[in-house]
Design an enzyme around this catalytic site. Structure first.
Site, mmCIF file in Angstrom:
data_model
loop_
_atom_site.group_PDB
_atom_site.id
_atom_site.type_symbol
_atom_site.label_atom_id
_atom_site.label_comp_id
_atom_site.label_asym_id
_atom_site.label_seq_id
_atom_site.Cartn_x
_atom_site.Cartn_y
_atom_site.Cartn_z
ATOM 1 N N HIS A 142 -34.330 -55.430 3.427
ATOM 2 C CA HIS A 142 -34.807 -54.380 2.525
ATOM 3 C C HIS A 142 -34.152 -54.567 1.171
ATOM 4 O O HIS A 142 -32.937 -54.731 1.089
ATOM 5 C CB HIS A 142 -34.447 -53.011 3.104
ATOM 6 N N HIS A 143 -34.971 -54.539 0.125
ATOM 7 C CA HIS A 143 -34.472 -54.564 -1.249
ATOM 8 C C HIS A 143 -34.933 -53.308 -1.965
ATOM 9 O O HIS A 143 -36.040 -53.273 -2.500
ATOM 10 C CB HIS A 143 -35.015 -55.778 -2.003
ATOM 11 N N GLU A 162 -47.094 -50.078 0.190
ATOM 12 C CA GLU A 162 -47.204 -48.640 0.466
ATOM 13 C C GLU A 162 -48.242 -48.085 -0.513
ATOM 14 O O GLU A 162 -49.401 -47.932 -0.185
ATOM 15 C CB GLU A 162 -45.841 -47.981 0.305
ATOM 16 N N GLU A 213 -43.639 -41.533 5.562
ATOM 17 C CA GLU A 213 -42.341 -40.920 5.268
ATOM 18 C C GLU A 213 -42.491 -39.425 4.969
ATOM 19 O O GLU A 213 -41.578 -38.634 5.214
ATOM 20 C CB GLU A 213 -41.660 -41.633 4.091
HETATM 21 C C1 NOJ Z 1 -39.133 -44.960 -0.324
HETATM 22 C C2 NOJ Z 1 -39.827 -45.856 0.646
HETATM 23 O O1 NOJ Z 1 -41.201 -45.584 0.696
HETATM 24 C C3 NOJ Z 1 -39.169 -45.666 1.993
HETATM 25 O O2 NOJ Z 1 -39.861 -46.381 2.989
HETATM 26 C C4 NOJ Z 1 -37.727 -46.107 1.886
HETATM 27 O O3 NOJ Z 1 -37.078 -45.891 3.096
HETATM 28 C C5 NOJ Z 1 -37.005 -45.310 0.799
HETATM 29 N N1 NOJ Z 1 -37.736 -45.346 -0.419
HETATM 30 C C6 NOJ Z 1 -35.615 -45.878 0.527
HETATM 31 O O4 NOJ Z 1 -35.734 -47.126 -0.058
HETATM 32 CA CA CA Z 2 -42.482 -44.349 -0.975
#
Ligand code: NOJ
Ligand code: CA
Length: 703
Positions: free
Chosen positions: A413-414, A502, A508
């Site tokens: 993850h970045h 996304e 989320e």
């Molecule tokens: C928003 C992203 O959509 C989500 O998937 C991620 O966990 C958080 N930012 C933190 O980077």
């Molecule tokens: Ca997001």
């Protein structure tokens, strides 16, 4: 199969002046007709008819820059028409083979004093229209400071609109179902994001969907967004019209263009059958072929993640320590006190790897593994994200070895917290670090306002940045899933390592108010037309109160519907988003997630109506198995599943994962049943879907 027919090449003896007779082309079936002409002032204008009905009334075209105006004073220099019928094979996707069948008309235009040249290229498919502007080198001037695009879409009535508000930075909104005349009211209702980012007024984003009274459905979007800002739409609510609104930078400049250049395609997907909007491949067809020679390393996959723990109300954090404010200048993380709420730690990651290995899930995403998370969402001044420095409790080498021994791929993850400029500088080091440690895929993120540059998330500079990341990732054989990036426009055809994005309100938000059932019944008609979405399905525990009594967020879904989303929200990178312990509570339902593929030979949309319901059947790319997914909105529904897509004379067994009769997304989301039925090509199955529910089926040939 590939046929290219030169229909006509009219090198006009003399240029056609303003007001000259219009030029017409029809789509291969004749259902769509496009008329192009010049107004009395030499403005390029077009109109579009579908099955004899006017869809887009006479609408103007053109571009305006500081140095030149390309909107009027034109005469027609040439008209070239072409018919193309060919097929191509995407690296992954909904279909193993895609037909690209269109009629093209390229109109060469010239204006004088000062001399200006531009070509308008129209492609008319049976499922819609694409057109773009092309600019050769000009006699005078080498660049254009682009301010405005004059493109209009003048619709013909007070149609229904499915849209989200104009916003230069985010698209993570719930959708409005409104009309031209009620749009102002609908747009005023939005209060979820910073108003500063909003364009204000009646501006909306693409992709958007329009439905006429007939009904005819029209998806408005763009294809191949490269070196140009994203397009929003200014809506004239009385005139039922829309006009391109290019996302500017903070100086008000939409684009810094050098001749020669071309714009992205403006796209209209059109049909009187809502299912055709879902099956349309028009946007992919308008993108360039794959630019990666050897694609064998690009592997569609399912993945789990050290992720949802941060959203559930467990009080877990991405950050390793809480005492950074007390020790702001510190760079030695071992001197910070661990907060004990950090899930990206070696033991916990091993737990996910074990679970993924036991259930055939290919990948495990880890968020919060690297330095810089302490003030990412609020301050972002004290800490820089480092993409090659792990927190003290995350053993990079040990986990590389452990994941390899279990046959699982870790996904990096970045999160850049929108410091894209810094990310670009670190990129080579970051990608090399990934390869050195066995990572083949990255999820990127751009949360917050773009710093330190005065850019927007969807302005030209950011559009270039995210594409550059995908291209540079390809050099390292890395697959990309980008969050908070400009909405996709089919570039995954050219760069198939860009598996998903996304770029809409995703799963989320089930922890932040929830997504209503209609949300996922609309996204495939809108956002998904540009490319796959990392929506993160697979939520089995839909109530946040399960973790924390104080939290009342609830997902607008039953458990069975979450399984159906693997079919209705296709993506080559598909998450199983919930916690291993929740999957262990429902192992028989999780079986479907284990089985369902993410890459398809064929897809058949059986039933569809935007924001109401979708039923789709897909055939696995690598076996004879079929899968069916059906979802509804917040009303119960009986889906009628016509199995005539199966080959005749062969018997299949369908394992049906369905809502129980008393299931309901709000009060009884986890009530599901699993049953087996024999089906063949003659079967017509009535399938009950609960309010907010769905059904998923695995259909396997009998020996
Ligand atoms: C928003 C992203 O959509 C989500 O998937 C991620 O966990 C958080 N930012 C933190 O980077
Ligand atoms: Ca997001």
């Amino acid at each position: 199969m590939k046929t290219i027919t030169l229909l006509s090449l009219i090198c006009l003896a003399g240029a056609l002046p303003a007001g000259a007779p219009a030029q017409t082309i029809a789509s291969p079936s004749g259902d769509l007709t496009l008329v192009f002409g010049l107004s009395g002032e030499g403005e390029p204008v077009y109109s579009l008819d579908y099955k004899g009905k006017r869809i887009v009334d006479r609408s103007r075209l053109g571009l305006r820059g500081d140095e030149r105006d390309f909107t009027s004073g034109f005469e027609i220099l040439s008209v070239d028409t072409l018919g193309v019928d060919r097929t191509w094979q995407p690296v992954w996707g909904e279909y193993a083979e895609i037909r690209d069948n269109f009629r093209e008309m390229a109109v060469g235009l010239r204006a004088s004093a000062p001399e200006r040249e531009m070509t308008l290229r129209f492609r008319l498919f049976d499922d819609g229209l694409g057109f773009r502007y092309e600019f050769p080198r000009q006699k005078e001037g080498s660049y254009l400071t682009l301010k405005d695009e004059a493109t209009e879409f003048n619709f013909t009535g007070d149609h229904t609109l499915f849209c989200i508000p104009g916003d230069y930075d985010t698209d993570e909104y719930l959708w409005s179902e409104t009309t031209f005349s009620t749009l102002p009211e609908a747009m005023n209702g939005y209060r979820t994001h910073s108003e500063a980012q909003r364009t204000g007024g009646n501006t909306i984003q693409t992709p958007m969907l329009l439905k006429t009274a007939d009904p005819v459905y029209v998806n408005v979007h763009e294809a191949a967004l490269v070196n140009y800002p994203a397009m929003l739409l200014d809506v004239d609510t009385d005139g039922h019209a829309m006009k391109a609104h290019l996302v500017p930078d903070r100086l008000g400049v939409a684009g810094y263009m050098q001749y020669p250049f071309q714009t992205p395609w403006r796209t209209l997907i059109v049909s009187d059958d809502a299912r055709d909007i879902l099956s349309s491949q028009l946007i992919l067809n308008l993108n360039e072929p794959c630019a990666i020679e050897d694609t064998s390393w690009i592997k569609p996959m399912k993945f789990m993640g050290v992720w949802w723990e941060m959203f559930t109300g467990h009080q877990k954090t991405w950050a390793y320590s809480d005492d950074y404010l007390a020790k702001p200048g510190i760079t030695d993380y071992t001197a910070l006190t661990p907060n004990g709420r950090h899930p990206a730690n070696t033991d916990n990651v091993k737990r996910y790897i074990d679970f993924a290995a036991a259930h055939g899930i290919e990948g495990v995403l880890v968020e919060g593994w690297n330095e810089g998370w302490e003030d990412w969402a609020s301050y972002r001044k004290n800490r820089q994200f480092l993409f090659d420095k792990a927190y003290p409790d995350f053993d990079v080498e040990g986990l590389h070895e452990y994941a390899r021994s279990k046959g699982v791929k870790l996904i990096m993850h970045h999160e850049t917290a929108a410091n894209a400029a810094d990310y670009a500088l670190q990129l080579d080091r970051a990608f090399q670090f990934m390869k050195d440690n066995g990572y083949d895929a990255v999820k990127t993120g751009y949360v917050g306002a773009i710093i330190p540059r005065s850019e927007h998330h969807t302005s030209q500079w950011m559009v270039d940045h995210v594409l550059d990341v995908a291209k540079r990732a390809a050099d390292y054989q890395i697959m990309v899933d980008s969050h908070e990036a400009p909405r996709p426009t089919g570039l995954c055809r050219t760069w198939p390592n860009w598996l998903a994005q996304e770029s809409a309100r995703g799963g989320e938000f089930e922890s932040m108010g929830g997504n209503p059932p209609s949300h996922t019944a609309l996204l495939p008609f809108t956002r998904l037309k540009g490319g796959p979405m990392d929506y993160t399905p697979g939520l089995f525990e839909t109530r946040l109160s399960y973790y924390n009594e104080g939290k009342d967020s609830q997902a607008g879904t039953t458990l069975a519907r979450q399984l159906a989303l693997y079919l209705t929200m296709p993506s080559p990178m598909q998450m199983a988003c919930d916690l291993p312990e929740n999957y262990e509570r429902f192992p028989d339902a999780f079986r479907f997630i284990e089985d369902v593929p993410v890459d398809w030979r064929d897809s058949r949309y059986l039933e569809a109506e935007p924001a109401r319901y979708i039923t789709v059947a897909r055939q696995d790319k690598h076996s004879d198995d079929w899968y069916v997914g059906a979802i509804t909105d917040d009303k119960a529904r009986t889906a009628l599943i016509d199995f005539s897509f199966l080959p005749e004379g062969r018997q299949y067994e369908a394992t049906v994962y369905e809502d129980a009769p008393d299931a309901d997304w709000k009060d009884n989301p986890q009530a599901y049943r699993i049953r087996k039925v024999k089906v063949d090509s003659g079967t017509r199955l009535s399938q009950y879907l609960a309010p907010g529910g769905g059904a998923a089926m695995r259909v396997v040939p009998l020996p």
